[in-house]
Design a protein around this motif. Structure first.
Motif, PDB file in Angstrom:
ATOM      1  N   GLN A 106     -26.629  21.168  45.270  1.00  0.00           N
ATOM      2  CA  GLN A 106     -26.473  20.117  44.632  1.00  0.00           C
ATOM      3  C   GLN A 106     -26.683  18.848  43.829  1.00  0.00           C
ATOM      4  O   GLN A 106     -27.053  18.326  42.591  1.00  0.00           O
ATOM      5  N   LEU A 107     -26.897  18.242  45.448  1.00  0.00           N
ATOM      6  CA  LEU A 107     -27.564  17.137  45.027  1.00  0.00           C
ATOM      7  C   LEU A 107     -28.770  16.986  44.496  1.00  0.00           C
ATOM      8  O   LEU A 107     -29.311  15.865  43.932  1.00  0.00           O
ATOM      9  N   LYS A 108     -29.680  17.687  44.341  1.00  0.00           N
ATOM     10  CA  LYS A 108     -31.494  18.199  44.254  1.00  0.00           C
ATOM     11  C   LYS A 108     -31.484  18.278  43.488  1.00  0.00           C
ATOM     12  O   LYS A 108     -32.170  18.156  42.728  1.00  0.00           O
ATOM     13  N   GLY A 109     -30.428  18.336  42.028  1.00  0.00           N
ATOM     14  CA  GLY A 109     -30.437  18.884  40.670  1.00  0.00           C
ATOM     15  C   GLY A 109     -29.565  18.019  39.862  1.00  0.00           C
ATOM     16  O   GLY A 109     -29.326  17.234  39.094  1.00  0.00           O
ATOM     17  N   MET A 110     -29.238  16.534  40.823  1.00  0.00           N
ATOM     18  CA  MET A 110     -28.567  15.736  40.323  1.00  0.00           C
ATOM     19  C   MET A 110     -29.450  13.616  40.728  1.00  0.00           C
ATOM     20  O   MET A 110     -30.636  14.106  41.351  1.00  0.00           O
ATOM     21  N   ASP A 111     -29.152  12.888  39.825  1.00  0.00           N
ATOM     22  CA  ASP A 111     -29.947  11.751  40.024  1.00  0.00           C
ATOM     23  C   ASP A 111     -28.807  10.643  39.969  1.00  0.00           C
ATOM     24  O   ASP A 111     -27.844  11.581  39.626  1.00  0.00           O
ATOM     25  N   ALA A 112     -29.488   9.091  40.705  1.00  0.00           N
ATOM     26  CA  ALA A 112     -28.438   7.660  40.534  1.00  0.00           C
ATOM     27  C   ALA A 112     -27.226   8.406  39.316  1.00  0.00           C
ATOM     28  O   ALA A 112     -26.389   7.633  39.002  1.00  0.00           O
ATOM     29  N   GLU A 113     -27.513   8.798  37.732  1.00  0.00           N
ATOM     30  CA  GLU A 113     -26.989   8.655  36.622  1.00  0.00           C
ATOM     31  C   GLU A 113     -25.809   9.639  36.414  1.00  0.00           C
ATOM     32  O   GLU A 113     -24.819   9.505  35.470  1.00  0.00           O
ATOM     33  N   ASP A 114     -26.011  10.950  36.709  1.00  0.00           N
ATOM     34  CA  ASP A 114     -24.756  11.517  37.365  1.00  0.00           C
ATOM     35  C   ASP A 114     -24.044  11.158  37.659  1.00  0.00           C
ATOM     36  O   ASP A 114     -23.405  10.311  38.784  1.00  0.00           O
TER      37      ASP A 114
END
Length: 219
Positions: A106-114
């Protein structure tokens, strides 16, 4: 990548086996300490104001967790199954790895703006913390010098560790230390050079009036 066959455990006794077992445990504990520190460092950052720092820290931490997990799953846990009677400890550890992998993906598909970025990483940290307590508080303490060929296990873990870290783009521990030393050296050199420049700039200013005065007297 080959995995160790747990159906026919070999035994290693004596000082050699005990030393190898202790080195394996120290290696894994070192990983635990490093990752736990990363989660604490993340708490000091603001994902909105320090976006790049947060994302870099998270990505590196995820890579380090994956290397650690693969070493345990492919080499360490199979060896432990032949060395302790409490098989449920290994079963639980493997399930915890599965849960952690879901959060990692899940984290791999996110960035800090999520909006769930920080929360997801924090929950992963809580899972890792529980996992570490189970391993260090129970599993590691039940290991003895006998029950597994610890010398071979250590050798295999070290070799696969180097390979996995290279695949993930992670520097080896000695390279990380050298990088820090170089950075500190550059910092000291820059500070020293700055001080020398300041002194050099100050000297001409102090002497210039006397040179002008001397020239006027000659004229």
């Amino acid at each position: 990548m080959a995995t160790r066959n747990s159906s026919s455990p070999r035994s290693s006794t004596g000082r050699s086996g005990s030393k190898a077992k202790n080195e394996i445990v120290a290696m894994l504990k070192g990983d635990h300490k490093k990752v736990k520190r990363a989660f604490k460092d993340f708490e000091k950052l603001d994902p909105q104001e320090d976006r790049e720092s947060c994302e870099a820290l998270v990505q590196q931490t995820l890579a380090e967790i994956e290397v650690h997990a693969q070493l345990e799953e492919q080499v360490f846990y199979p060896a432990v199954r032949g060395a302790i009677d409490e098989q449920d400890l290994i079963d639980e550890a493997e399930v915890e790895h599965m849960t952690a992998k879901v959060l990692i993906e899940q984290l791999k598909g996110m960035d800090a703006e999520d909006e769930k970025f920080a929360a997801t990483f924090k929950v992963l940290g809580e899972y890792i913390d529980h996992h570490v307590q189970e391993e260090e508080g129970e599993m590691f303490k039940k290991l003895t010098a006998s029950g597994a060929e610890w010398d071979s296990v250590l050798e295999e873990m070290q070799a696969q560790r180097m390979q996995l870290m290279a695949e993930k783009g992670l520097p080896a521990e000695d390279e990380q230390a050298e990088s820090v030393d170089r950075a500190q050296g550059r910092g000291r050199a820059a500070s020293s050079a700055g001080a020398r420049r300041g002194e050099a700039e100050a000297r001409p200013q102090a002497k210039s009036p006397s040179r002008k005065s001397s020239t006027s007297e000659k004229d």
